[in-house]
Design an enzyme around this catalytic site. Structure first.
Site, PDB file in Angstrom:
ATOM      1  N   CYS A 109       0.881  -1.187   0.000  1.00  0.00           N
ATOM      2  CA  CYS A 109       0.000   0.000   0.000  1.00  0.00           C
ATOM      3  C   CYS A 109       0.906   1.221   0.000  1.00  0.00           C
ATOM      4  O   CYS A 109       0.972   1.969   0.973  1.00  0.00           O
ATOM      5  CB  CYS A 109      -0.918   0.000   1.216  1.00  0.00           C
ATOM      6  N   ALA A 111       1.616   4.180  -1.950  1.00  0.00           N
ATOM      7  CA  ALA A 111       1.481   5.612  -2.250  1.00  0.00           C
ATOM      8  C   ALA A 111       1.262   6.416  -0.965  1.00  0.00           C
ATOM      9  O   ALA A 111       0.634   5.917  -0.024  1.00  0.00           O
ATOM     10  CB  ALA A 111       0.317   5.831  -3.216  1.00  0.00           C
ATOM     11  N   PRO A 112       1.812   7.638  -0.905  1.00  0.00           N
ATOM     12  CA  PRO A 112       2.541   8.351  -1.966  1.00  0.00           C
ATOM     13  C   PRO A 112       4.032   8.050  -2.045  1.00  0.00           C
ATOM     14  O   PRO A 112       4.718   8.593  -2.894  1.00  0.00           O
ATOM     15  CB  PRO A 112       2.317   9.820  -1.595  1.00  0.00           C
ATOM     16  N   GLY A 113       4.560   7.208  -1.126  1.00  0.00           N
ATOM     17  CA  GLY A 113       5.945   6.790  -1.283  1.00  0.00           C
ATOM     18  C   GLY A 113       6.847   6.978  -0.084  1.00  0.00           C
ATOM     19  O   GLY A 113       8.045   6.702  -0.168  1.00  0.00           O
ATOM     20  N   ASP A 178       1.186  -0.944   5.071  1.00  0.00           N
ATOM     21  CA  ASP A 178       0.723   0.298   5.702  1.00  0.00           C
ATOM     22  C   ASP A 178      -0.767   0.374   5.387  1.00  0.00           C
ATOM     23  O   ASP A 178      -1.190   1.010   4.428  1.00  0.00           O
ATOM     24  CB  ASP A 178       1.487   1.495   5.144  1.00  0.00           C
ATOM     25  N   CYS A 231      -2.417   3.947  11.134  1.00  0.00           N
ATOM     26  CA  CYS A 231      -2.327   5.224  11.857  1.00  0.00           C
ATOM     27  C   CYS A 231      -3.639   5.453  12.603  1.00  0.00           C
ATOM     28  O   CYS A 231      -4.212   6.539  12.563  1.00  0.00           O
ATOM     29  CB  CYS A 231      -1.996   6.377  10.914  1.00  0.00           C
TER      30      CYS A 231
END
Length: 446
Positions: A109, A111-113, A178, A231
């Protein structure tokens, strides 16, 4: 900030007497972070440059907090890929997964990096990193961050977990999840997220998390590890998700994570996990669990990509002879008109939605080779014969980033690597002291 009643009750049950401390953390100033890109610069070297007011992030060797009001995204060093902007607690998954040089790693998962660039830095150009995001739009932002960071050993994809699992059984040493989540840990940083919170969202996220974990179970090698992170604070998205996975997969065990820096153990009985709370650390909320696969090794039958013939390589060989130092070896492949250098052991990707395989060197058109922006960002100054290296104080640096033609009497004719303080920014083509700008159009300074 007005929090939903159901959320308040959840947090009171979770924190008990500490709930008021958690609530008080909303009044504190949020923190801003950046992480040195160790593919290009060491944390000490970045700090010594003195461009920003940096203080170390204790759980990430390459991480720093910077002062509110500073604008590191509007700096030539950002365009040179020397650092990545990342909230301090978001650095924990990439810092705590035990990456070793040569590992085959999946960031599912991605993005964004942020995590991908951190994993790539820890691999140090070795092994293989597959960076995937199911959203094709978000994967484009991921690709730019891969390229600006000078990552040469990554494959960027946009596929659902099920499709990946069909192709990569027992392929990866490490997988980072993530996971999509309700984002409760980001409420202080992004108050608008509170508006979208509801119990239906938690249920939806839990289902997605279970699906991702299930497919990752088959993709990791025996002895390999999965780092699961969110998160959010919700137990149903964290410990409950992990417990359900362990119940269904007895071949996996939890590996204890470090509990320093104000990190606290996961909820009983999964105390091997880690929770981060904003009233305990200088950062936002996070959850991490490290899983290891045990049992008998299973064979991996993923085919590898073959290299193209020397005849097709001739335009690049001529460019390399004129422009580059050293010899260029490896597995080369052409996708459309793009010539790419693949990491050793790179899998065949036909039938998958791939945005980039390996290091895009440039394009082959009508028997000639033109180098790419990604090629420039992955190079070192010493690997190119003709270099225009400008100090940060040179007004031409910003003009180059804006796409302007430059007066460059010190540069020789031909393809030129443009650098700031020795760090590549992109290409130009010099003729009689004038440098025609070849900086990527979509990256220009605004």
């Amino acid at each position: 900030m007005e929090l939903p009643l159901a959320y308040i009750n959840e947090m009171k049950a979770l924190l008990g007497a500490e709930y008021e401390d958690y609530l008080a953390s909303f009044e504190e100033v949020r923190l801003y972070g950046l992480r040195a890109n160790t593919l290009k610069i060491s944390p000490a070297e970045l700090a010594e440059k003195g461009e920003f007011s940096l203080s170390p992030v204790p759980w990430c060797e390459s991480g720093f907090c910077y002062a509110e009001g500073e604008r590191p995204a509007k700096h030539p060093y950002y365009h040179a890929g020397l650092y990545y902007l990342q909230e301090p607690s978001a650095m924990t998954p990439g810092a705590m997964i035990p990456i070793e040089e040569g590992d085959f790693v999946l960031d599912i998962c991605a993005a964004p990096g942020g995590k991908t660039t951190q994993l790539a830095a820890r691999l140090g150009g070795t092994g293989l990193l597959i960076s995937n995001d199911i959203s094709a739009g978000r994967a484009k932002a991921l690709l730019k961050n891969v390229e600006i960071s000078g990552i040469t050993n990554a494959i960027v994809m946009s596929e659902p977990p099920k499709k990946l699992a069909e192709r990569f059984g027992g392929f990866f040493d490490k997988i980072l999840i993530d996971a999509p989540c309700s984002g409760e840990g980001m409420f202080r940083k992004e108050p608008d997220m509170v508006k979208s919170w509801n119990e239906e969202l938690l249920t939806f996220c839990r289902e997605q998390q279970a699906d991702i974990l299930e497919h990752c179970a088959s993709m990791v090698k025996t002895g390999g590890m999965i780092l699961y992170s969110t998160c959010t604070f919700a137990k149903m998205e964290n410990e409950d998700s992990i417990q359900t996975f362990l119940d269904n997969h007895p071949e996996f065990t939890l590996v204890p994570l470090e509990k320093n820096w104000g990190f606290v153990p996961g909820c009983e009985p999964l105390t091997e996990c880690v929770r981060l709370y904003p009233h305990k650390i200088k950062g936002e909320g996070h959850f991490l669990a490290l899983l290891q696969k045990t049992g008998e090794p299973t064979p991996c039958s993923t085919p590898t990509e073959a290299s193209i013939g020397e005849k097709e390589m001739e335009p690049f060989r001529q460019f390399a002879k004129e422009t580059l130092t050293g010899k260029w070896k490896g597995t080369f492949q052409i996708y459309g008109d793009s010539l790419c250098l693949l990491p050793e052991g790179a899998p065949a990707t036909k039938g998958l939605r791939v945005l980039r395989s390996g290091w895009q060197l440039g394009t082959l058109k009508k028997g000639r080779f033109e180098p790419s922006q990604a090629f420039a960002m992955g190079l070192k100054k010493e690997e190119v014969k003709n270099v225009l290296d400008m100090p940060l104080s040179d007004e031409r640096v910003i003009r180059y980033l804006k796409g302007e033609t430059l007066e460059a009497p010190e540069a020789k004719d031909g393809w030129t690597l443009v650098c700031v303080d020795g760090y590549p920014l992109g290409w130009g083509k010099t003729q009689k002291g004038r440098l025609k700008n070849k900086y990527a159009v979509g990256w220009k300074w605004e």
